[in-house]
Design a protein around this motif. Structure first.
Motif, short mmCIF file in Angstrom:
data_model
loop_
_atom_site.label_atom_id
_atom_site.label_comp_id
_atom_site.label_asym_id
_atom_site.label_seq_id
_atom_site.Cartn_x
_atom_site.Cartn_y
_atom_site.Cartn_z
N MET A 141 0.82 -1.22 0.00
CA MET A 141 0.00 0.00 0.00
C MET A 141 0.85 1.27 0.00
SD MET A 141 -2.92 -0.53 2.87
CE MET A 141 -4.56 -1.10 2.40
N THR A 142 0.19 2.38 -0.28
CA THR A 142 0.72 3.69 0.08
C THR A 142 -0.13 4.19 1.24
OG1 THR A 142 -0.70 4.55 -1.65
CG2 THR A 142 1.65 4.43 -2.16
N ILE A 143 0.55 4.66 2.29
CA ILE A 143 -0.16 5.08 3.51
C ILE A 143 0.39 6.42 3.96
CG2 ILE A 143 -0.61 4.51 5.94
CD1 ILE A 143 -0.30 1.57 5.21
N VAL A 144 -0.47 7.36 4.28
CA VAL A 144 0.00 8.63 4.84
C VAL A 144 -0.81 9.00 6.07
CG1 VAL A 144 0.85 9.59 2.65
CG2 VAL A 144 -1.52 10.01 3.35
N CYS A 145 -0.23 9.91 6.85
CA CYS A 145 -0.91 10.43 8.03
C CYS A 145 -0.20 11.72 8.41
CB CYS A 145 -0.84 9.42 9.18
SG CYS A 145 -1.42 10.05 10.77
N GLY A 146 -0.91 12.65 8.94
CA GLY A 146 -0.29 13.90 9.38
C GLY A 146 0.47 13.69 10.66
N ASP A 147 1.48 12.86 10.58
CA ASP A 147 2.29 12.51 11.74
C ASP A 147 3.55 11.83 11.24
OD1 ASP A 147 1.87 11.98 14.95
OD2 ASP A 147 3.22 10.56 13.97
N SER A 148 4.69 12.28 11.74
CA SER A 148 5.95 11.81 11.15
C SER A 148 6.22 10.32 11.39
CB SER A 148 7.11 12.65 11.65
OG SER A 148 7.15 12.61 13.05
N HIS A 149 5.61 9.74 12.42
CA HIS A 149 5.90 8.33 12.70
C HIS A 149 5.03 7.36 11.91
CE1 HIS A 149 7.93 10.41 15.98
NE2 HIS A 149 8.85 9.51 15.72
N THR A 150 4.41 7.88 10.87
CA THR A 150 3.66 7.03 9.95
C THR A 150 4.56 5.95 9.36
OG1 THR A 150 2.35 8.98 9.45
CG2 THR A 150 2.12 7.15 7.94
N SER A 151 5.85 6.19 9.38
CA SER A 151 6.81 5.20 8.90
C SER A 151 6.64 3.84 9.58
CB SER A 151 8.24 5.72 9.12
OG SER A 151 8.45 6.00 10.47
N THR A 152 6.01 3.82 10.75
CA THR A 152 5.76 2.56 11.48
C THR A 152 5.14 1.49 10.58
OG1 THR A 152 5.14 4.00 13.32
CG2 THR A 152 4.70 1.64 13.60
N HIS A 153 4.17 1.92 9.77
CA HIS A 153 3.40 0.97 8.95
C HIS A 153 4.26 0.26 7.92
CE1 HIS A 153 -0.38 2.87 10.50
NE2 HIS A 153 0.44 3.90 10.60
N GLY A 154 5.41 0.89 7.60
CA GLY A 154 6.32 0.31 6.62
C GLY A 154 6.80 -1.09 6.98
N ALA A 155 6.66 -1.47 8.23
CA ALA A 155 7.07 -2.81 8.67
C ALA A 155 6.33 -3.90 7.91
CB ALA A 155 6.82 -2.96 10.16
N PHE A 156 5.19 -3.54 7.29
CA PHE A 156 4.41 -4.53 6.55
C PHE A 156 4.78 -4.57 5.07
CE2 PHE A 156 1.35 -5.93 9.69
CZ PHE A 156 1.57 -5.00 10.69
N GLY A 157 5.79 -3.77 4.68
CA GLY A 157 6.16 -3.75 3.28
C GLY A 157 5.26 -2.83 2.47
N ASN A 158 5.16 -1.59 2.93
CA ASN A 158 4.41 -0.60 2.17
C ASN A 158 5.14 0.72 2.24
OD1 ASN A 158 3.68 0.68 4.67
ND2 ASN A 158 2.21 -1.00 4.95
N ILE A 159 4.67 1.68 1.45
CA ILE A 159 5.27 3.02 1.49
C ILE A 159 4.42 3.88 2.40
CG2 ILE A 159 5.81 5.10 0.17
CD1 ILE A 159 6.51 3.39 -2.18
N ALA A 160 4.93 4.19 3.58
CA ALA A 160 4.16 4.95 4.55
C ALA A 160 5.00 6.11 5.04
CB ALA A 160 3.77 4.05 5.73
N PHE A 161 4.43 7.31 4.98
CA PHE A 161 5.22 8.46 5.43
C PHE A 161 4.33 9.56 5.99
CE2 PHE A 161 4.54 8.67 0.85
CZ PHE A 161 4.07 9.97 0.64
N GLY A 162 4.94 10.40 6.81
CA GLY A 162 4.23 11.50 7.45
C GLY A 162 4.10 12.69 6.52
N ILE A 163 3.01 13.43 6.68
CA ILE A 163 2.77 14.59 5.83
C ILE A 163 2.29 15.76 6.68
CG2 ILE A 163 2.23 13.24 3.75
CD1 ILE A 163 -0.72 13.52 4.39
#
Ligand code: SF4
Lengths: 195, 470
Positions: free
Chosen positions: B126-148
């Motif tokens: 997936m691509t995952i975003v959230c208005g929070d820098s620790h969105t990178s957490t979700h990347g543990a599942f093999g997706n692109i997740a980043f804070g915005i």
């Protein structure tokens, strides 16, 4: 349908804030993020450096000194690291700055600044050093920022800076990313259905 | 297929989500999942209202209240007026725009990066975003997740897309067996101490190597969570059987046949042989010991038994001023040791280390023991589900007997935005992710460490080498 100020040529004195790794919790501490609007954050910019425990201004902090003022903040390396809070960019803008110059910015901060009409300018370490020296020696010295030509000039000292073409156009015209994305609505709808 | 250029997992997912790539523009990247919370969303909803537009696809956004909620008496109205207003604004916005909200008291409420994975909303590819820098957490599942930032939250709400330039890629490989008392938090604190707090800026990191492969999903999340603390845009780990087993049967994850089909797709996500990264770093697990930070950014970390560097030992002269300022703030002497240093507070919580495994780890350490008299210990579960699970397993009893307080879920003392703050000048050993000046409250002083090290400090009342206990 832009909502932002356009960025033209800027001439201003500057405020020096040396020190590396100035993080977003210093720029605007979390306890001041409770507003539901974008305005008013400037009052709490650098709150815990600016005021002591009793709320009195800290004398030797640069924002409280009568020596420095202006629309340009000159800051140490890795400015804006930490949280994604856009409030950091809002606070700097709301206080009256339009440009931040540093030798290195954290990614999210840089994006947030560009999305809010605050121009982050990356210069070389050497130029930053000279800039600090110049501003500290001659606080009344004007700095010229020419976004069109991607150039900073102070006292004959000139430095070109990089900015990607798209963001530059947005800044100069006051455009928003959202305007462009809204124009892709049909393509996005189609994409949404298949993903 | 030989003519196809080998790709990293990052490139595969990115390319798969580009809606439009036009000359002179950043990529318009489609976002599969968007998480929002009370602090960084109100101005975004305001923007939508001003423009008179709706949320593009309400099913792709999930909301929760976490940052400024109290962790005691959550059933009562929030005392602090501004916090209450922010949570109420989130409620209203979610209602007006038709977004699912896991509000205080809801069985799914919790820290945004903890509830996504546990509900099966966070999936590979997936691509995952959230208005929070620790969105990178979700990347543990093999997706692109980043804070915005909030402007980008608005973009995603309005268009389900975000404009982004593709970051560079970095591979961090860790191989070997972890030593006694060393857990995933130590791995990431070690990596950040090696790279500094800006060492991965501009990069998206992939963590690889057998040490990572042998970690549980929750331990992997701790690693990806702190990617941002070295400046990285995000961090991810290719999915494997551990990932699939974790996802299987979760509330919103694909079920039955559809799950099996998805797993086959996810198996193809891993980085191809021969794919090129912009940077590659390798570490040996044997070099990693229980870690602690001594300064005011997460890059200022060391092995818990090491000495703080002296000013002269710093590699970069330009860093000396900030280094001195940082140690002044912390009330510490250059060249001194932290072992034996008394602490006042122990905070076990945050999106880094407040999952059930973290609580189990702490409980295993303190079972039958009591906290030291000089410390106050807060255990804040990452979500309502974690809290319930902890109670089912009787961990609450273990904590109670030790004199720890198990509270209700929220960000708590991770960021000094709610009622849980560390008083000025006090030392807190924390399992969270940031030790910035004032992060846990004005003039508070933070040592970042693993849940094991935090538990050990709770028992002895001072910074302790956990290897003496295990
Ligand atoms: S726990 Fe801390 S780092 Fe995580 S989302 Fe909450 S405030 Fe941010």
């Amino acid at each position: 349908m832009s909502v932002k100020e356009k960025f033209g040529l800027l001439r201003s004195t500057a405020v020096p804030l040396p020190g590396e790794n100035i993080d977003t919790d210093q720029i605007i501490p979390a306890r001041f993020l409770k507003s539901t609007t974008r305005e008013g954050f400037g009052d709490n910019l650098f709150r815990d450096w600016r005021y002591d425990n009793e709320g009195k201004p800290v004398k030797d902090f640069v924002l409280n000194s009568s020596t420095y003022s202006g629309k340009i903040l000159v800051a140490g390396k890795n400015f804006g690291c930490g949280s994604s809070r856009e409030h950091a960019a809002w606070a700097i803008y709301d206080y009256g700055f339009r440009v931040v110059i540093s030798s290195f910015f954290a990614d999210i901060f840089k994006n947030n600044a560009l999305n809010n009409g605050l121009l982050p300018i990356v210069v070389s370490d050497a130029y930053l050093k000279k800039l600090f020296r110049t501003v500290q020696n001659t606080p009344s010295m004007e700095i010229r920022v020419d976004l069109e030509k991607q150039k900073v000039v102070v006292n004959e000292l000139e430095e070109l800076f990089d900015i990607n073409h798209y963001k530059k156009t947005c800044m100069i015209n006051g455009y928003d990313d959202i305007d462009y994305l809204l124009s892709l609505n049909k393509e996005i709808r189609a994409f949404d259905l298949t993903h | 297929m030989n003519d196809v250029k080998p790709k990293t997992i990052f490139e595969k997912i990115w390319d798969n989500h580009v809606v439009k790539r036009a000359d002179g523009y950043p990529d318009a990247l489609f976002i599969d999942r968007h998480f929002i919370h009370e602090v960084t969303s109100p101005q975004a909803f305001d923007g939508l209202k001003k423009r008179g537009i709706n949320v593009f696809n309400t099913l792709r956004t999930t909301a929760t209240a976490d940052h400024n909620v109290p962790t005691k008496d959550q059933h009562l109205p929030i005392k602090e007026a501004l916090s209450r207003h922010q949570v109420e604004t989130l409620r209203k916005n979610c209602k007006d725009f038709g977004i699912e909200l896991y509000d205080l008291g809801h069985p799914f409420q919790g820290i945004v990066h903890i509830i996504g994975p546990e509900l099966g909303l966070t999936l590979p590819g997936m691509t995952i975003v959230c208005g929070d820098s620790h969105t990178s957490t979700h990347g543990a599942f093999g997706n692109i997740a980043f804070g915005i930032g909030t402007s980008e939250v608005e973009q995603v709400l309005a268009t389900q897309c975000i404009l982004q330039y593709k970051p560079r890629t970095m591979k961090i490989e860790i191989n070997g067996k972890l030593g006694k008392g060393v857990v995933s938090k130590d791995i990431i604190l070690y990596i950040i101490s090696q790279l500094t707090s800006s060492g991965a800026t501009g990069y998206f990191v992939e963590y690889a190597g057998d040490t990572i492969r042998n970690l549980s999903m929750e331990a992997r999340m701790t690693i990806c969570n702190m990617s941002i603390e070295m400046g990285a845009r995000g961090g991810l780990i290719a999915p494997d059987e551990t990932t699939f087993n974790y996802i299987k049967g979760r509330k919103f994850s694909p079920q039955g046949e559809s799950f099996n089909r998805k797993v086959e797709e996810w198996k193809k996500l891993g980085t191809d042989n021969g794919a090129v990264y912009d940077a590659v770093l390798k570490f040996d697990a044997a070099d990693i010991a229980p870690m602690i930070t001594y300064g005011t950014n997460p890059g200022m970390g060391m092995r818990i038994t090491d000495r703080i560097p002296t000013v002269e030992e710093l590699k970069e002269i330009s860093e000396q001023t900030s280094f001195k300022k940082s140690l002044d703030y912390m009330g510490l002497e250059p060249g001194s040791q932290l072992i034996g240093k008394a602490v006042d507070y122990v905070f076990i919580g945050s999106c880094t280390n407040a999952r059930i495994e973290d609580l189990r780890l702490v409980a295993s350490m303190v079972k039958g023991k009591k906290k030291a008299a000089n410390v106050e210990v807060w255990v804040i579960p990452g979500s309502k589900q974690v809290e319930e699970q902890a109670r089912r397993e009787g961990l609450d009893k273990v904590f109670e007997a030790a004199g720890f307080e198990l509270r209700s879920p929220g960000c708590s003392a991770c960021l000094g935005m709610n009622e849980d703050k560390v008083p000025a000048g006090k030392y807190c050993i924390a399992t969270s992710n940031r030790n910035f000046e004032g992060r846990q409250g004005p003039k508070s002083r933070t040592f970042l460490a693993s849940p094991l090290s935090a538990a050990a400090a709770a028992i002895t009342g001072k910074v302790t080498d956990v290897r003496e206990f295990v």
